[in-house]
Design a protein around this motif. Structure first.
Motif, PDB file in Angstrom:
ATOM      1  N   ASN A 263       0.930  -1.079   0.029  1.00  0.00           N
ATOM      2  CA  ASN A 263      -0.030  -0.211   0.122  1.00  0.00           C
ATOM      3  C   ASN A 263       0.915   1.312   0.013  1.00  0.00           C
ATOM      4  N   GLU A 264       1.690   1.216   0.935  1.00  0.00           N
ATOM      5  CA  GLU A 264       2.797   2.415   1.236  1.00  0.00           C
ATOM      6  C   GLU A 264       3.245   2.646  -0.365  1.00  0.00           C
ATOM      7  N   SER A 266       2.560   1.632  -3.292  1.00  0.00           N
ATOM      8  CA  SER A 266       1.631   2.084  -4.526  1.00  0.00           C
ATOM      9  C   SER A 266       1.043   3.403  -4.192  1.00  0.00           C
ATOM     10  N   THR A 267       0.587   3.764  -2.930  1.00  0.00           N
ATOM     11  CA  THR A 267      -0.316   4.976  -2.847  1.00  0.00           C
ATOM     12  C   THR A 267       0.511   6.165  -2.084  1.00  0.00           C
ATOM     13  N   GLY A 268       1.620   5.430  -1.640  1.00  0.00           N
ATOM     14  CA  GLY A 268       2.473   6.678  -0.585  1.00  0.00           C
ATOM     15  C   GLY A 268       1.791   6.764   0.595  1.00  0.00           C
ATOM     16  N   GLN A 269       0.577   6.153   0.805  1.00  0.00           N
ATOM     17  CA  GLN A 269      -0.149   6.263   2.291  1.00  0.00           C
ATOM     18  C   GLN A 269      -0.230   5.212   2.997  1.00  0.00           C
ATOM     19  N   SER A 270      -0.018   5.232   4.485  1.00  0.00           N
ATOM     20  CA  SER A 270      -0.294   4.283   5.242  1.00  0.00           C
ATOM     21  C   SER A 270      -1.743   3.959   5.187  1.00  0.00           C
ATOM     22  N   PRO A 271      -2.044   2.392   4.908  1.00  0.00           N
ATOM     23  CA  PRO A 271      -3.486   2.379   4.580  1.00  0.00           C
ATOM     24  C   PRO A 271      -4.418   2.179   5.729  1.00  0.00           C
ATOM     25  N   VAL A 272      -4.078   1.848   6.793  1.00  0.00           N
ATOM     26  CA  VAL A 272      -5.020   1.384   7.920  1.00  0.00           C
ATOM     27  C   VAL A 272      -4.630   2.376   9.261  1.00  0.00           C
TER      28      VAL A 272
END
Ligand code: AMP
Ligand code: ZN
Length: 493
Positions: A263-264, A266-272
């Protein structure tokens, strides 16, 4: 006004190791993803414990008034034996052994899973996506991981570059492992040579010519890695950043650690925001598991057809047994433990029956409002179902003393007592009163015993056509009879 506005729910977050106040990203709405079963065999009671734990979470969030989107997947491809990257796909292996199509295996065990979940009165999730139904999304996720520089192609497979990722991110933050230790503890096993580093994990695996479960991709024919499906499906239905992600404790590493990395990357964000992990059900002190055979199946419990059981136990008694432990504690299954749970369950159900005929008076000598809040306090404290059950038994004590006329209660308080008992027992814990079904299962058992008697008589008269007919007709109904030295027994499948 929703209940959640008055209650402060705390959730133990595996990521921080602390109980944190629960605050959803979008007020009033909760997005929750839970890793579902790999459908290559019947779910055992251990698997069911994890799904019942998250059913409790789902039910309580709904009870508080949240609108919950609960996504629980079905893993029908990509889960390799030993949770590894090399080896046989669990579903393909079962298909090979049984000489069936992989999708026949998937269908058979998905149906079984749903039947068992319904018997346990677990609510169906809002969305139940399958890995094979989301190959395109998985290919897109892999492509974006490659584009961001965290994935590489090697011999027709694609791997996640853990060392590269760890330069600017923390691989190991969920499981508390650190990459240097991981590297020190691994040897370069043969077959891993196409990876840059043994810690790298597969995003896409090249399918060998004999591999049946295969899809075309930019990297050639293959199939997705196990961790990838959950990243692709959770973000598809809940967004790049969502509230709760759950699964069994054994999924923390590598599965969830790899999900976070994907997730991090591919999106650069922490998912959860809140990672939740349910603890294991054990048998003879060891983890229940499909592969070691140390397990008990729900249907064996419902029919009593297992040597460790002295009798059959209903789905609600089994669920009550599970709910008597906190979801983060280890729980050991035994005949004695479930017998004790049955006693408690019956006492609770009996009190709920008595509650229906209690009479109100002009004054209350019991503090029902305070007691009701203590039920909420238990659940608000990281879904503490054993403490809730202790409070419900306090409610049982109230019912019994009111019945004996030792205390009094007003109409309003009696309504509140009834509403609270019913809400927590049926809506939140998901238990069911089983007086009716017990009755009908006793009748079925009586009828089968009668037919077995008639079959024995036919056999004594050498009327084998009739005795075989009885056996076959019962088998068609899913009732198997077994002859042994001790006599004839039956099991309802
Ligand atoms: P699987 O079908 O092997 O992917 O497992 C499905 C779910 O069951 C996962 O969330 C596992 O963590 C969970 N699970 C497996 N074994 C146990 C166990 N003995 N007790 C509780 N949960 C388990
Ligand atoms: Zn998963």
């Amino acid at each position: 006004m929703h209940l959640y506005q008055n209650q402060s729910l705390k959730i133990y977050n595996s990521l921080s190791g602390e109980k944190e106040l629960f605050k959803p990203i979008h007020e009033g709405n909760v997005g929750m993803y839970v890793c579902g079963p790999t459908v290559y065999s019947n779910v055992h009671l251990g698997n069911c414990r994890t799904f019942m734990s998250f059913d409790l979470v789902f039910r309580y969030l709904k009870h508080l008034g949240y609108k919950v989107r609960y996504v629980r997947n079905i893993t029908d491809v990509g889960h390799i034996e030993d949770d590894a990257d090399d080896g046989e796909d669990k579903i393909a292996k079962k298909a090979r052994i049984e000489k069936l199509e992989p999708m026949e295996i998937v269908q058979q065990y998905s149906v079984d899973f749903h039947q068992i979940m319904e018997l346990f009165n677990t609510l169906p999730p809002s969305i139940e996506p399958t890995a094979t139904g989301h190959i395109i999304e998985q290919i897109q996720t892999i492509q974006s991981i490659i584009d961001k520089g965290f994935g590489y192609v090697s011999e027709g497979s694609v791997y996640f570059d853990v060392l590269k990722f760890n330069e600017n991110h923390n691989y190991g933050k969920l499981s508390g492992r650190n990459i240097e230790d991981m590297m020190a503890n691994t040897r370069d096993l043969s077959g891993q040579s196409e990876k840059r580093n043994p810690q790298d994990f597969a995003l896409w695996k090249k399918a060998e010519p004999q591999h049946i479960m295969r899809w075309p991709s930019p990297w050639g024919d293959g199939f997705p890695g196990w961790h990838l499906e959950c990243t692709a499906m959770s973000t598809k239905y809940l967004g790049n950043h969502f509230d709760i992600h759950g699964g069994g404790m054994d999924l923390k590493f590598p599965h969830h650690e790899c999900e976070i990395a994907q997730n991090e990357a591919s999106t650069g964000q922490s998912p959860v925001n809140y990672w939740m992990h349910a603890n294991m059900l054990t048998l003879n002190g060891k983890k229940m598991s499909k592969s070691t055979g140390n397990n008990i199946l729900p249907r064996e419990i419902f029919s009593g057809n297992n040597d460790i059981l002295s009798k059959a136990f209903s789905p609600s008694v089994t669920r009550f047994f599970i709910m008597q432990a906190h979801y983060r504690s280890i729980l050991d299954f035994s005949n004695d433990a479930i017998l004790a749970a049955e006693k408690g369950f019956n006492r609770l159900m009996e009190a709920l029956e008595n509650l229906k005929s209690l009479k109100a008076s002009n004054a209350s000598s019991l503090d029902i409002i305070k007691w009701r809040q203590s039920c909420y306090d238990a659940m608000n404290d990281d879904f503490n179902s054993p403490i809730l059950i202790a409070q419900l038994f306090e409610g049982v004590r109230y019912i019994n003393i009111l019945k004996d006329g030792k205390e009094t209660i007003t109409t309003t308080d009696l309504e509140l007592l009834t509403k609270t008992m019913n809400a927590f027992v049926f809506d939140v814990l998901g238990l069911k009163s089983e007086t009716e079904s017990d009755n009908s299962s006793d009748k079925v058992a009586g009828l089968v015993t009668m037919l077995i008697g008639m079959r024995n008589e036919a056999r004594a008269n050498k009327d084998f056509a009739l005795s075989d007919q009885i056996r076959d007709k019962l088998s068609e109904l899913g009732i198997e009879i077994k002859d042994s030295k001790e006599g004839t027994t039956f099991s309802i499948l």
